[in-house]
Design a protein around this motif. Structure first.
Motif, PDB file in Angstrom:
ATOM      1  N   CYS A  26      40.350  41.109  30.160  1.00 28.63           N
ATOM      2  CA  CYS A  26      40.273  39.839  30.841  1.00 28.63           C
ATOM      3  C   CYS A  26      41.595  39.754  31.780  1.00 28.63           C
ATOM      4  CB  CYS A  26      40.464  38.676  29.898  1.00 28.63           C
ATOM      5  SG  CYS A  26      41.073  36.965  30.694  1.00 28.63           S
ATOM      6  N   ALA A  27      41.300  39.653  33.179  1.00 25.04           N
ATOM      7  CA  ALA A  27      42.213  39.532  34.192  1.00 25.04           C
ATOM      8  C   ALA A  27      42.808  38.150  34.735  1.00 25.04           C
ATOM      9  CB  ALA A  27      41.753  40.554  35.510  1.00 25.04           C
ATOM     10  N   CYS A  28      41.600  37.220  34.278  1.00 19.61           N
ATOM     11  CA  CYS A  28      42.184  35.888  34.803  1.00 19.61           C
ATOM     12  C   CYS A  28      43.043  35.173  33.703  1.00 19.61           C
ATOM     13  CB  CYS A  28      40.813  35.108  34.750  1.00 19.61           C
ATOM     14  SG  CYS A  28      40.048  34.512  33.467  1.00 19.61           S
ATOM     15  N   GLY A  29      43.048  35.574  32.614  1.00 21.36           N
ATOM     16  CA  GLY A  29      43.817  35.046  31.481  1.00 21.36           C
ATOM     17  C   GLY A  29      43.273  33.886  30.785  1.00 21.36           C
ATOM     18  N   HIS A  30      42.093  33.394  31.054  1.00 19.91           N
ATOM     19  CA  HIS A  30      41.269  32.186  30.705  1.00 19.91           C
ATOM     20  C   HIS A  30      40.383  32.478  29.295  1.00 19.91           C
ATOM     21  CE1 HIS A  30      42.991  29.293  33.079  1.00 19.91           C
ATOM     22  NE2 HIS A  30      42.744  30.054  33.918  1.00 19.91           N
ATOM     23  N   SER A  31      40.317  33.841  29.015  1.00 21.30           N
ATOM     24  CA  SER A  31      39.244  34.161  28.148  1.00 21.30           C
ATOM     25  C   SER A  31      39.751  33.679  26.649  1.00 21.30           C
ATOM     26  CB  SER A  31      39.214  35.646  27.906  1.00 21.30           C
ATOM     27  OG  SER A  31      38.400  36.000  26.801  1.00 21.30           O
ATOM     28  N   CYS A  37      37.415  39.906  28.073  1.00 21.29           N
ATOM     29  CA  CYS A  37      36.830  38.841  28.879  1.00 21.29           C
ATOM     30  C   CYS A  37      35.534  38.255  28.099  1.00 21.29           C
ATOM     31  CB  CYS A  37      36.058  39.785  29.980  1.00 21.29           C
ATOM     32  SG  CYS A  37      35.067  38.618  30.964  1.00 21.29           S
ATOM     33  N   ASP A  38      35.567  36.798  28.108  1.00 17.15           N
ATOM     34  CA  ASP A  38      34.532  36.326  27.434  1.00 17.15           C
ATOM     35  C   ASP A  38      33.725  35.323  28.651  1.00 17.15           C
ATOM     36  OD1 ASP A  38      36.128  34.031  28.222  1.00 17.15           O
ATOM     37  OD2 ASP A  38      36.132  33.266  26.304  1.00 17.15           O
ATOM     38  N   GLY A  39      33.673  35.781  29.739  1.00 24.92           N
ATOM     39  CA  GLY A  39      32.924  35.143  30.826  1.00 24.92           C
ATOM     40  C   GLY A  39      33.668  33.846  31.441  1.00 24.92           C
ATOM     41  N   SER A  40      34.817  33.641  30.876  1.00 26.86           N
ATOM     42  CA  SER A  40      35.440  32.431  31.249  1.00 26.86           C
ATOM     43  C   SER A  40      36.010  32.298  32.874  1.00 26.86           C
ATOM     44  CB  SER A  40      36.776  32.076  30.535  1.00 26.86           C
ATOM     45  OG  SER A  40      36.040  31.661  29.246  1.00 26.86           O
ATOM     46  N   HIS A  41      35.866  33.574  33.358  1.00 25.56           N
ATOM     47  CA  HIS A  41      36.558  33.694  34.931  1.00 25.56           C
ATOM     48  C   HIS A  41      35.575  33.175  35.803  1.00 25.56           C
ATOM     49  CE1 HIS A  41      34.032  37.504  34.089  1.00 25.56           C
ATOM     50  NE2 HIS A  41      33.643  37.125  35.131  1.00 25.56           N
ATOM     51  N   THR A  47      37.766  38.983  38.408  1.00 21.94           N
ATOM     52  CA  THR A  47      36.802  39.507  37.516  1.00 21.94           C
ATOM     53  C   THR A  47      37.348  40.480  36.587  1.00 21.94           C
ATOM     54  OG1 THR A  47      36.741  41.306  39.173  1.00 21.94           O
ATOM     55  CG2 THR A  47      35.006  39.829  39.298  1.00 21.94           C
ATOM     56  N   PRO A  48      36.798  40.973  35.383  1.00 23.88           N
ATOM     57  CA  PRO A  48      37.331  41.725  34.449  1.00 23.88           C
ATOM     58  C   PRO A  48      37.564  43.125  34.731  1.00 23.88           C
ATOM     59  CG  PRO A  48      35.228  41.356  33.795  1.00 23.88           C
ATOM     60  CD  PRO A  48      35.172  40.378  35.030  1.00 23.88           C
TER      61      PRO A  48
END
Ligand code: FES
Ligand code: FES
Length: 80
Positions: A26-31, A37-41, A47-48
């Motif tokens: 996870c690159a966005c930090g919101h997963s 990554c859980d798709g939260s981006h 993007t992951p």
């Protein structure tokens, strides 16, 4: 959502990687499934980061999302 990644935590996540297996960091930090990554981006500019483990080992994946050596922790979290 801003351009800076969300700091999930100011410390790495130890994870047991399996050689040859592919992961999505996870690159966005919101997963909710850190450090993966859980798709939260979706809807953001992030993007992951896809990577394949080169060995079966415990790795320290970046939780602050500011590492210059992502997906791995490079110590940058100490200066945040
Ligand atoms: Fe963070 Fe997908 S949820 S990159
Ligand atoms: Fe991000 Fe260490 S947790 S650099």
């Amino acid at each position: 959502m801003s351009d800076a990644p969300h700091i999930a935590q100011k410390a790495p996540y130890p994870v047991d990687l399996v050689e040859g297996k592919t992961y999505f960091w996870c690159a966005c930090g919101h997963s909710k499934s850190q450090p993966f990554c859980d798709g939260s981006h979706k809807g953001s500019t992030f993007t992951p980061l896809k990577f394949t483990a080169d060995a079966t080992k415990t790795a320290y994946l970046c939780g602050c999302k500011h590492s210059a050596k992502a997906p791995f922790c490079d110590g940058t979290h100490k200066s945040l």
